[in-house]
Design a protein around this motif. Structure first.
Motif, PDB file in Angstrom:
ATOM      1  N   UNK A  24      -4.763   1.774  10.322  1.00 41.55           N
ATOM      2  CA  UNK A  24      -5.082   2.064   8.913  1.00 41.55           C
ATOM      3  C   UNK A  24      -4.669   3.498   8.554  1.00 41.55           C
ATOM      4  N   UNK A  25      -4.839   4.403   9.509  1.00 38.32           N
ATOM      5  CA  UNK A  25      -4.483   5.807   9.259  1.00 38.32           C
ATOM      6  C   UNK A  25      -2.969   5.982   9.127  1.00 38.32           C
ATOM      7  N   UNK A  26      -2.196   5.285   9.952  1.00 39.33           N
ATOM      8  CA  UNK A  26      -0.747   5.539   9.979  1.00 39.33           C
ATOM      9  C   UNK A  26       0.043   4.626   9.038  1.00 39.33           C
ATOM     10  N   UNK A  27      -0.576   3.557   8.522  1.00 41.67           N
ATOM     11  CA  UNK A  27       0.156   2.592   7.688  1.00 41.67           C
ATOM     12  C   UNK A  27       0.309   3.108   6.258  1.00 41.67           C
ATOM     13  N   UNK A  28       1.061   2.350   5.481  1.00 46.00           N
ATOM     14  CA  UNK A  28       1.243   2.679   4.056  1.00 46.00           C
ATOM     15  C   UNK A  28       2.628   3.216   3.782  1.00 46.00           C
ATOM     16  N   UNK A  29       3.036   3.073   2.518  1.00 41.49           N
ATOM     17  CA  UNK A  29       4.403   3.422   2.155  1.00 41.49           C
ATOM     18  C   UNK A  29       4.738   4.878   2.478  1.00 41.49           C
ATOM     19  N   UNK A  30       5.967   5.065   2.905  1.00 47.68           N
ATOM     20  CA  UNK A  30       6.466   6.401   3.210  1.00 47.68           C
ATOM     21  C   UNK A  30       7.869   6.528   2.627  1.00 47.68           C
ATOM     22  N   UNK A  31       8.055   7.390   1.650  1.00 48.97           N
ATOM     23  CA  UNK A  31       9.399   7.520   1.062  1.00 48.97           C
ATOM     24  C   UNK A  31      10.441   7.998   2.065  1.00 48.97           C
ATOM     25  N   UNK A  32      10.010   8.533   3.201  1.00 45.48           N
ATOM     26  CA  UNK A  32      10.976   8.987   4.214  1.00 45.48           C
ATOM     27  C   UNK A  32      11.544   7.816   5.024  1.00 45.48           C
ATOM     28  N   UNK A  33      10.936   6.644   4.908  1.00 46.40           N
ATOM     29  CA  UNK A  33      11.443   5.468   5.621  1.00 46.40           C
ATOM     30  C   UNK A  33      11.807   4.415   4.584  1.00 46.40           C
ATOM     31  N   UNK A  34      13.109   4.225   4.393  1.00 45.33           N
ATOM     32  CA  UNK A  34      13.588   3.324   3.341  1.00 45.33           C
ATOM     33  C   UNK A  34      13.110   1.897   3.554  1.00 45.33           C
ATOM     34  N   UNK A  35      12.732   1.559   4.777  1.00 46.21           N
ATOM     35  CA  UNK A  35      12.313   0.180   5.048  1.00 46.21           C
ATOM     36  C   UNK A  35      10.804  -0.003   4.929  1.00 46.21           C
ATOM     37  N   UNK A  36      10.057   1.051   4.649  1.00 43.05           N
ATOM     38  CA  UNK A  36       8.605   0.887   4.679  1.00 43.05           C
ATOM     39  C   UNK A  36       8.111   0.149   3.440  1.00 43.05           C
ATOM     40  N   UNK A  37       7.102  -0.688   3.647  1.00 39.51           N
ATOM     41  CA  UNK A  37       6.574  -1.544   2.586  1.00 39.51           C
ATOM     42  C   UNK A  37       5.997  -0.685   1.461  1.00 39.51           C
ATOM     43  N   UNK A  38       6.259  -1.087   0.217  1.00 41.20           N
ATOM     44  CA  UNK A  38       5.857  -0.253  -0.922  1.00 41.20           C
ATOM     45  C   UNK A  38       4.444  -0.578  -1.383  1.00 41.20           C
ATOM     46  N   UNK A  39       3.531  -0.449  -0.432  1.00 43.04           N
ATOM     47  CA  UNK A  39       2.115  -0.642  -0.763  1.00 43.04           C
ATOM     48  C   UNK A  39       1.306   0.418  -0.022  1.00 43.04           C
ATOM     49  N   UNK A  40       0.066   0.608  -0.465  1.00 41.17           N
ATOM     50  CA  UNK A  40      -0.823   1.538   0.225  1.00 41.17           C
ATOM     51  C   UNK A  40      -1.245   0.930   1.559  1.00 41.17           C
ATOM     52  N   UNK A  41      -1.825   1.753   2.420  1.00 44.97           N
ATOM     53  CA  UNK A  41      -2.306   1.255   3.713  1.00 44.97           C
ATOM     54  C   UNK A  41      -3.375   0.190   3.485  1.00 44.97           C
ATOM     55  N   UNK A  42      -3.348  -0.870   4.280  1.00 45.54           N
ATOM     56  CA  UNK A  42      -4.374  -1.908   4.119  1.00 45.54           C
ATOM     57  C   UNK A  42      -5.715  -1.432   4.679  1.00 45.54           C
ATOM     58  N   UNK A  43      -6.784  -2.026   4.187  1.00 49.93           N
ATOM     59  CA  UNK A  43      -8.113  -1.747   4.741  1.00 49.93           C
ATOM     60  C   UNK A  43      -8.330  -2.687   5.926  1.00 49.93           C
ATOM     61  N   UNK A  44      -8.283  -2.150   7.125  1.00 43.85           N
ATOM     62  CA  UNK A  44      -8.426  -2.980   8.322  1.00 43.85           C
ATOM     63  C   UNK A  44      -9.812  -2.860   8.944  1.00 43.85           C
ATOM     64  N   UNK A  45     -10.644  -1.981   8.436  1.00 50.24           N
ATOM     65  CA  UNK A  45     -11.904  -1.710   9.127  1.00 50.24           C
ATOM     66  C   UNK A  45     -13.150  -2.232   8.409  1.00 50.24           C
ATOM     67  N   UNK A  46     -13.135  -2.267   7.066  1.00 51.03           N
ATOM     68  CA  UNK A  46     -14.414  -2.556   6.398  1.00 51.03           C
ATOM     69  C   UNK A  46     -14.884  -3.994   6.630  1.00 51.03           C
ATOM     70  N   UNK A  47     -13.952  -4.922   6.847  1.00 49.62           N
ATOM     71  CA  UNK A  47     -14.372  -6.307   7.081  1.00 49.62           C
ATOM     72  C   UNK A  47     -14.285  -6.725   8.536  1.00 49.62           C
ATOM     73  N   UNK A  48     -14.125  -5.767   9.417  1.00 46.28           N
ATOM     74  CA  UNK A  48     -13.781  -6.120  10.806  1.00 46.28           C
ATOM     75  C   UNK A  48     -14.919  -6.802  11.561  1.00 46.28           C
TER      76      UNK A  48
END
Lengths: 62, 478
Positions: B230-254
């Motif tokens: 969750x900390x490292x995910x999310x769009x990054x303009x420095x990586x042209x292939x990175x998904x254009x969305x914010x980091x997903x919430x992986x912890x609140x429903x775990x």
């Protein structure tokens, strides 16, 4: 892919390959190529379609 | 006190540091003590940055004293595979060729971990250029498994697996192009997440195969890998292939459990050549899921041998292309196994490579329909064989090399070609005392569901509480 083809290509690429190694390389590559070459590729196919497929099949709402 | 501290997972430790029950300096000193003590037996570090880590810990403690919490990993010591660039600091990529390489940029994943307050203990051993599944390294020496130092860690993220399992640090970045997170997770008794392709930025990470490379964490628990991802995910303009969305919430429903989930048991491909002990541990895992309220369903697999061949064509050609300049000018500076494999990629026809790329979308759709039309997640083995020794797998050439490598990556590599997420979950131990895990594979971007399913299993079984005693095996390393 034959050892001879590999030796020719190696010369063009500027890498050193012995005849024995060319035989090993050919034996390693041929089965993979045989599989890839028998799979039909759609006339309209393009690599970028993979990204669309990921998004269309996304399961993040579950 | 030190052992108690070191046995916590990152989630628990972060909460304790935030509540000021323990200081980051105290934890970091305990980690550095473990590093000094265990490095001779495990060889999991390439470089230990002790002074830097203590300075970072002091800064975090000072912030906490003023009531400031930098982020969700404030004060937690991590260390990372030596292929993540940090501007101005040597990043060897596990190689002789880049032994003195100082990158001009810092990897986005490292930046995001620092922003979240994580500390960095040093750089970790890895397969040379991340191109090997066993943990051997011709230049820095083999990394050793803390459960038995005569046995392999798996690779290519070998130091990430060894050091996290040995309780030297609380988690690590690995990278996964054909199994390099899931293999050491399985062989060292850890959780590890290979995220969906494009979920995590690869900017500043050493490339191996740009079509297949993914960045992800190894940690002791599934809830930790969820937090780190969750900390490292999310769009990054420095990586042209990175998904254009914010980091997903992986912890609140775990902690939500698996009631109503359908878990698939593969029929075909994943059930071939499985050691009976490993098959039994997987069967036990099915029973756990049933007990927890999931439905376990048999699913017939599509032809994954084809997918393996397509993956092979992609990774070999892309790796050989990236290494072309050095293959021509510095072949003697590669370890023999890596050179041997890289050479294959130079001789594939361009049409075969492009066919493999073109077929990727179609193969993903076929797999999705065949598998995820029936189940939410597929539970597969990670490796079908018992954990071999370092000596048994020290093969650099000849007809045994490719089958040996394939025996490690057979079950992980197709998932890279398909771009799907794969979560490695610890699933118990063999009679030899070696860890065994399974892999949960889901639809694209289904990491939250996978982590919830993995967490439900780990909460029930608690395999993660068992720690190796690597000192008992130190003599084997000498």
């Amino acid at each position: 892919m034959t050892p001879e083809t590999i030796l020719d290509l190696a010369k063009q690429l500027g890498v050193s390959v012995t005849p024995a190694r060319a035989k090993e390389l050919a034996e390693g590559i041929t089965p993979t190529l045989a599989t890839v070459n028998r799979l039909p590729v759609a006339f309209e196919a393009e690599p970028e379609a993979f990204h669309s497929a990921l998004e269309q099949l996304a399961g993040d709402a579950r | 006190m030190s052992a108690d501290l070191l046995n916590q997972d990152a989630t628990e430790l972060a909460a304790a540091i935030k509540a000021r029950k323990v200081s980051s300096v105290e934890v970091t000193e305990a980690c550095l003590g473990a590093a000094q003590r265990l490095q001779p037996a495990l060889n999991c570090f390439i470089r230990i940055d002790g002074d830097q880590a203590i300075a970072q810990a002091r800064a975090i403690d000072a912030e906490l004293a003023k009531g400031t919490v930098r982020g969700v990993l404030a004060g937690v010591p991590l260390a990372h595979k030596d292929m993540y660039y940090r501007a101005g600091e040597v990043t060897t990529c596990g190689s002789k060729i880049r032994r003195d390489f100082k990158p001009p940029v810092t990897a986005t994943a490292l930046e995001r971990l620092s922003t979240a307050g994580a500390l960095n203990l040093g750089t970790l051993n890895m397969a040379e250029f991340a191109f090997g599944p066993t943990g051997h390294n011709a230049h820095f020496g083999a990394c050793r498994n803390p459960w038995d130092t005569a046995r392999v860690t798996g690779g290519s993220s070998s130091g990430s697996g060894s050091g996290t399992a040995a309780r030297i640090f609380y988690g690590a970045l690995g990278s996964d192009t054909g199994g390099s997170i899931r293999l050491p997770a399985h062989l060292c008794g850890l959780a590890g997440l290979k995220p969906t392709w494009s979920l995590v930025s690869r900017a500043g990470a050493m490339p191996l195969s740009f079509t297949l490379d993914t960045v992800g964490p190894l940690a002791r628990t599934v809830r930790d890998v969820a937090l780190l991802t969750q900390v490292i995910a999310g769009h990054d303009p420095r990586d042209a292939t990175s998904r254009r969305t914010a980091a997903p919430d992986l912890t609140s429903g775990i902690e939500g459990g698996v009631k109503g989930l359908k878990i698939g048991v593969p029929q075909g491909y994943f059930d071939v050549d499985i050691d009976p002990e490993i098959a039994k541990l997987l069967s036990d895992a099915h029973a756990v899921y049933q007990k927890l309220g999931a439905t376990v369903v048999a699913v017939k697999m599509p032809d994954l041998d084809e997918i393996n061949a397509l993956c092979n064509a992609v990774i070999l050609v892309e790796a050989a292309t990236a290494h072309g300049q050095w293959l021509r000018t510095r072949p003697q500076d590669y370890g023999p196994q890596v050179l041997n494999r890289l050479e294959f990629g130079m001789f594939y026809p361009g049409t075969a490579y492009l066919a493999a790329l073109d077929l990727r979308a179609a193969k993903l759709r076929e797999f999705d329909a065949a598998v995820f039309g029936k189940v939410d997640a597929l539970l597969t083995p990670v490796v079908g064989r018992q954990t071999p020794t370092i000596a048994e797998t020290d093969i650099t050439s000849g007809p045994e090399l490719l089958p040996m490598l394939g025996s490690f990556t057979r079950f992980t590599r197709p998932i890279n070609y398909l771009g799907l997420p794969g979560l490695g979950v610890p699933a118990g131990f063999t009679k030899a005392g070696m860890p065994c895990g399974f892999q949960l594979v889901g639809k694209p971007f289904s990491e939250a569901m996978l982590c919830r399913a993995g967490r439900a299993y780990e909460r029930e079984t608690q395999w993660y509480l068992k720690a190796p005693q690597p000192r008992a095996h130190a003599a084997a390393a000498q």
